[in-house]
Design a protein around this motif. Structure first.
Motif, PDB file in Angstrom:
ATOM      1  N   GLU A  19      15.876  -9.790 123.471  1.00  0.00           N
ATOM      2  CA  GLU A  19      17.058  -8.972 123.180  1.00  0.00           C
ATOM      3  C   GLU A  19      17.994  -8.933 124.386  1.00  0.00           C
ATOM      4  N   PRO A  20      19.310  -8.924 124.135  1.00  0.00           N
ATOM      5  CA  PRO A  20      20.250  -8.774 125.257  1.00  0.00           C
ATOM      6  C   PRO A  20      20.053  -7.424 125.945  1.00  0.00           C
ATOM      7  N   LYS A  56      13.362  -9.485 127.067  1.00  0.00           N
ATOM      8  CA  LYS A  56      14.763  -9.176 127.394  1.00  0.00           C
ATOM      9  C   LYS A  56      15.416 -10.453 127.901  1.00  0.00           C
ATOM     10  N   ARG A  57      16.740 -10.540 127.698  1.00  0.00           N
ATOM     11  CA  ARG A  57      17.439 -11.766 128.095  1.00  0.00           C
ATOM     12  C   ARG A  57      17.763 -11.727 129.590  1.00  0.00           C
ATOM     13  N   ASN A  77      21.689 -11.914 130.024  1.00  0.00           N
ATOM     14  CA  ASN A  77      22.489 -12.303 128.856  1.00  0.00           C
ATOM     15  C   ASN A  77      23.212 -13.647 129.029  1.00  0.00           C
ATOM     16  N   GLU A  79      24.786 -17.209 128.312  1.00  0.00           N
ATOM     17  CA  GLU A  79      25.303 -17.816 127.093  1.00  0.00           C
ATOM     18  C   GLU A  79      25.944 -19.148 127.451  1.00  0.00           C
ATOM     19  N   TYR A 114      27.295 -15.293 132.232  1.00  0.00           N
ATOM     20  CA  TYR A 114      26.162 -14.366 132.317  1.00  0.00           C
ATOM     21  C   TYR A 114      26.572 -13.161 133.156  1.00  0.00           C
TER      22      TYR A 114
END
Ligand code: NI
Length: 170
Positions: A19-20, A56-57, A77, A79, A114
């Motif tokens: 999860e982010p 967790k990301r 997070n 990407e 990120y």
């Protein structure tokens, strides 16, 4: 800092989609520091929170051996916002598949955005090894391990060999 235990294949927790994080706060910074310590203790170049059972990301990477000016990276997070058409096949290894390696095809260059350890949005152009490491670590956040890219038979052999290594280290 705390050294954490790295999960190894075929642990099903490595298959969770992470999860982010809402933001990079003290709790996430502590996680980043613990991941760094664990990665250094196991002689790795990258580690994802999923690999220590925390979905967790969050990932950490240290490629200063190859990029002397690049500081160790603490990432939340991530990407991938662009991928080159050009790809390259190189050997990869992973702390969750101890003492094994296999060739994996990856995009040669990517752009990644990120949050850093100060909760600041960063964008980085990555090529070659750096791009490969980002792709490998981001895969972990989606429950993927590099052995997913080899044939089922080869994958089974890599898992069995890794399990043997784990047994012998106990
Ligand atoms: Ni890995």
């Amino acid at each position: 800092m705390t050294r954490l235990t790295v999960l190894t294949v075929p642990d099903p927790r490595l298959r969770l989609k992470a999860e982010p994080v809402a933001q990079v706060d003290d709790e996430i910074r502590t996680l980043m520091n613990n991941l760094m310590e664990t990665m250094y203790a196991d002689d790795g170049a990258g580690l994802a929170a999923v690999q220590v059972g925390i979905p967790k990301r969050v990932i950490v990477m240290d490629l200063t051996d190859h990029y002397p000016t690049l500081k160790p990276l603490k990432i939340a997070n991530p990407e991938i916002t662009w991928r080159s058409k050009e790809t390259k096949v190189e050997l990869e290894a992973c702390l969750s598949v101890p003492d094994q390696c296999a060739p994996v095809e990856r995009h040669l260059a990517i752009k990644v955005k990120y949050l850093d350890e100060n909760n600041i949005l960063q964008e980085i152009d990555a090529e070659d090894l750096l791009a490969r490491c980002f792709q490998h670590e981001i895969d972990h956040l989606d429950g993927k391990v590099y052995i997913d890219y080899v044939s089922p038979l080869k994958r089974q052999i890599l898992i069995q060999r890794a399990q043997k290594v784990v047994r012998m280290k106990k």
